[in-house]
Design a protein around this motif. Structure first.
Motif, PDB file in Angstrom:
ATOM      1  N   LEU A 139      28.099  28.834  36.619  1.00 27.12           N
ATOM      2  CA  LEU A 139      27.605  30.160  36.247  1.00 27.12           C
ATOM      3  C   LEU A 139      27.503  30.286  34.729  1.00 27.12           C
ATOM      4  O   LEU A 139      26.566  30.895  34.206  1.00 27.12           O
ATOM      5  CB  LEU A 139      28.515  31.241  36.827  1.00 27.12           C
ATOM      6  CG  LEU A 139      28.517  31.355  38.352  1.00 27.12           C
ATOM      7  CD1 LEU A 139      29.452  32.460  38.810  1.00 27.12           C
ATOM      8  CD2 LEU A 139      27.116  31.603  38.889  1.00 27.12           C
ATOM      9  N   ALA A 140      28.459  29.693  34.018  1.00 33.67           N
ATOM     10  CA  ALA A 140      28.394  29.714  32.552  1.00 33.67           C
ATOM     11  C   ALA A 140      27.167  28.978  32.045  1.00 33.67           C
ATOM     12  O   ALA A 140      26.527  29.392  31.064  1.00 33.67           O
ATOM     13  CB  ALA A 140      29.665  29.106  31.964  1.00 33.67           C
ATOM     14  N   ALA A 141      26.804  27.863  32.724  1.00 35.14           N
ATOM     15  CA  ALA A 141      25.623  27.091  32.330  1.00 35.14           C
ATOM     16  C   ALA A 141      24.342  27.904  32.501  1.00 35.14           C
ATOM     17  O   ALA A 141      23.345  27.669  31.812  1.00 35.14           O
ATOM     18  CB  ALA A 141      25.541  25.805  33.148  1.00 35.14           C
ATOM     19  N   MET A 142      24.380  28.875  33.416  1.00 30.14           N
ATOM     20  CA  MET A 142      23.234  29.758  33.613  1.00 30.14           C
ATOM     21  C   MET A 142      23.327  31.003  32.724  1.00 30.14           C
ATOM     22  O   MET A 142      22.487  31.894  32.805  1.00 30.14           O
ATOM     23  CB  MET A 142      23.158  30.196  35.080  1.00 30.14           C
ATOM     24  CG  MET A 142      22.762  29.093  36.042  1.00 30.14           C
ATOM     25  SD  MET A 142      21.051  28.560  35.856  1.00 30.14           S
ATOM     26  CE  MET A 142      20.173  29.989  36.454  1.00 30.14           C
ATOM     27  N   GLY A 143      24.394  31.059  31.914  1.00 32.53           N
ATOM     28  CA  GLY A 143      24.557  32.190  31.018  1.00 32.53           C
ATOM     29  C   GLY A 143      25.286  33.367  31.626  1.00 32.53           C
ATOM     30  O   GLY A 143      25.232  34.483  31.104  1.00 32.53           O
ATOM     31  N   ILE A 144      25.994  33.136  32.762  1.00 30.65           N
ATOM     32  CA  ILE A 144      26.712  34.212  33.437  1.00 30.65           C
ATOM     33  C   ILE A 144      28.193  34.100  33.097  1.00 30.65           C
ATOM     34  O   ILE A 144      28.846  33.104  33.429  1.00 30.65           O
ATOM     35  CB  ILE A 144      26.532  34.128  34.971  1.00 30.65           C
ATOM     36  CG1 ILE A 144      25.045  34.134  35.339  1.00 30.65           C
ATOM     37  CG2 ILE A 144      27.256  35.283  35.665  1.00 30.65           C
ATOM     38  CD1 ILE A 144      24.763  33.801  36.781  1.00 30.65           C
ATOM     39  N   ASP A 145      28.724  35.109  32.459  1.00 23.89           N
ATOM     40  CA  ASP A 145      30.140  35.119  32.085  1.00 23.89           C
ATOM     41  C   ASP A 145      30.926  35.797  33.210  1.00 23.89           C
ATOM     42  O   ASP A 145      31.079  37.017  33.236  1.00 23.89           O
ATOM     43  CB  ASP A 145      30.332  35.866  30.769  1.00 23.89           C
ATOM     44  CG  ASP A 145      31.789  35.839  30.299  1.00 23.89           C
ATOM     45  OD1 ASP A 145      32.559  35.004  30.813  1.00 23.89           O
ATOM     46  OD2 ASP A 145      32.140  36.652  29.428  1.00 23.89           O
ATOM     47  N   LEU A 146      31.397  34.994  34.163  1.00 27.10           N
ATOM     48  CA  LEU A 146      32.115  35.532  35.317  1.00 27.10           C
ATOM     49  C   LEU A 146      33.536  35.922  34.913  1.00 27.10           C
ATOM     50  O   LEU A 146      34.276  35.123  34.347  1.00 27.10           O
ATOM     51  CB  LEU A 146      32.161  34.476  36.432  1.00 27.10           C
ATOM     52  CG  LEU A 146      32.750  34.923  37.762  1.00 27.10           C
ATOM     53  CD1 LEU A 146      31.854  35.975  38.408  1.00 27.10           C
ATOM     54  CD2 LEU A 146      32.898  33.720  38.700  1.00 27.10           C
ATOM     55  N   ARG A 147      33.890  37.151  35.209  1.00 24.79           N
ATOM     56  CA  ARG A 147      35.214  37.640  34.821  1.00 24.79           C
ATOM     57  C   ARG A 147      36.319  36.931  35.596  1.00 24.79           C
ATOM     58  O   ARG A 147      37.333  36.544  35.030  1.00 24.79           O
ATOM     59  CB  ARG A 147      35.290  39.157  35.053  1.00 24.79           C
ATOM     60  CG  ARG A 147      34.363  39.953  34.138  1.00 24.79           C
ATOM     61  CD  ARG A 147      34.427  41.430  34.435  1.00 24.79           C
ATOM     62  NE  ARG A 147      33.849  41.761  35.746  1.00 24.79           N
ATOM     63  CZ  ARG A 147      32.557  41.929  35.949  1.00 24.79           C
ATOM     64  NH1 ARG A 147      31.692  41.781  34.957  1.00 24.79           N
ATOM     65  NH2 ARG A 147      32.098  42.242  37.146  1.00 24.79           N
TER      66      ARG A 147
END
Length: 283
Positions: A139-147
């Motif tokens: 998800l980080a690689a897609m730019g999503i900062d998962l809490r």
């Protein structure tokens, strides 16, 4: 292999359809649709309800088999007999309703049906730590900062859930990502989030098929535009061939709108005349 040969191969479509169509007995659901899907490009398929969008994506996803025309995958003529075969060929479809379990954690949904295990035989068990770590990394690689990978996926916004589905498809080897109306039920801000991740998937080298009825969502991210109306294609255009206004006009049916506007003007003029005559009679 020479660099020139590599470039030629990379320019070949992953998927190409030529005059593709689908008939159910005497009923024609789709006819004469041609376009291509290339790695690192977004092909937008636009049309109103009943235009044939659902039939088209089901053919690409292997849920329906075409009855007319030609479907090529990696240059090879084929018929996709099932969604499993499409997945095996690297074609993943993310439907509008999403296949998620709202009360399960994000990481469980990310690996649903493809869980990672450690150990062997009857003593094997889920490798939860590895799945949580991979979920956050992808998800980080897609730019999503998962809490928190443990939070229920139902607590995410609609746009965020769409993005988890996109990241999941990328992780499990999709080369072509078909997105079925991903922004249809979203507000302006969340639609923008999804469009950003569509662009991100393109940057990672995926071919994206973006199904939508909204030209304002399609134009910013699209490289090719296929416009369907009543089961037929009215054009397959490169972005260099048309403007936002052109796309909106073709989607709306420019000639039909002009005819409707003229009819409404006549009706309004007739209504105004009738009101004027009533006023004179009363006098």
């Amino acid at each position: 292999m020479s660099d020139e040969t590599q470039q030629t191969r990379s320019d070949e479509p992953v998927i190409e359809v030529r005059d593709i169509g689908k008939r159910y007995g005497n009923i024609i659901a789709l006819s004469d649709v041609s376009t291509s899907v290339r790695a690192g490009a977004v092909t937008c398929v636009l049309g109103d309800n009943g235009a044939g969008k659902s039939t088209f994506i089901k053919i690409l996803a292997g849920a329906h088999q075409h009855t007319d025309g030609t479907l090529l995958v990696d240059g090879e003529e084929t018929t996709l007999s099932s969604p499993r075969e499409a997945l095996d060929r690297g074609i993943a479809t993310v439907y509008q309703d999403l296949a998620v379990v709202p009360l399960m954690p994000v990481w469980r949904n990310f690996f649903l049906g493809s869980e990672v295990r450690k150990g062997f035989g009857p003593t094997s068990r889920l490798d939860i730590a590895a799945m949580k770590r991979t979920t956050k990394e992808e998800l980080a690689a897609m730019g999503i900062d998962l809490r928190d990978a443990d939070q229920p996926i139902g607590t995410l916004s609609g746009g965020e859930r769409q993005c988890v589905a996109i990241a999941r498809a990328v992780y499990f080897g999709a080369r072509v990502l078909i997105l079925d109306e991903p922004t249809a039920a979203l507000g302006v801000k969340q639609s923008g989030v999804v469009l950003k991740y569509i662009a991100k998937a393109r940057e990672r080298g995926l071919g994206v098929v973006f199904i939508t009825h909204n030209p304002h969502h399609a134009f910013p991210v699209g490289d090719r535009f296929v416009i369907l109306r009543r089961g037929r294609s009215i054009g397959d255009f490169s972005k260099t061939d048309l403007s936002m206004d052109d796309l909106t006009s073709m989607m709306a049916g420019g000639a039909e709108l002009e005819s409707l506007a003229a009819e409404l003007e006549k009706t309004m003029a007739g209504t105004a005349l009738a009101e004027e005559m009533k006023a004179k009679v009363k006098q």
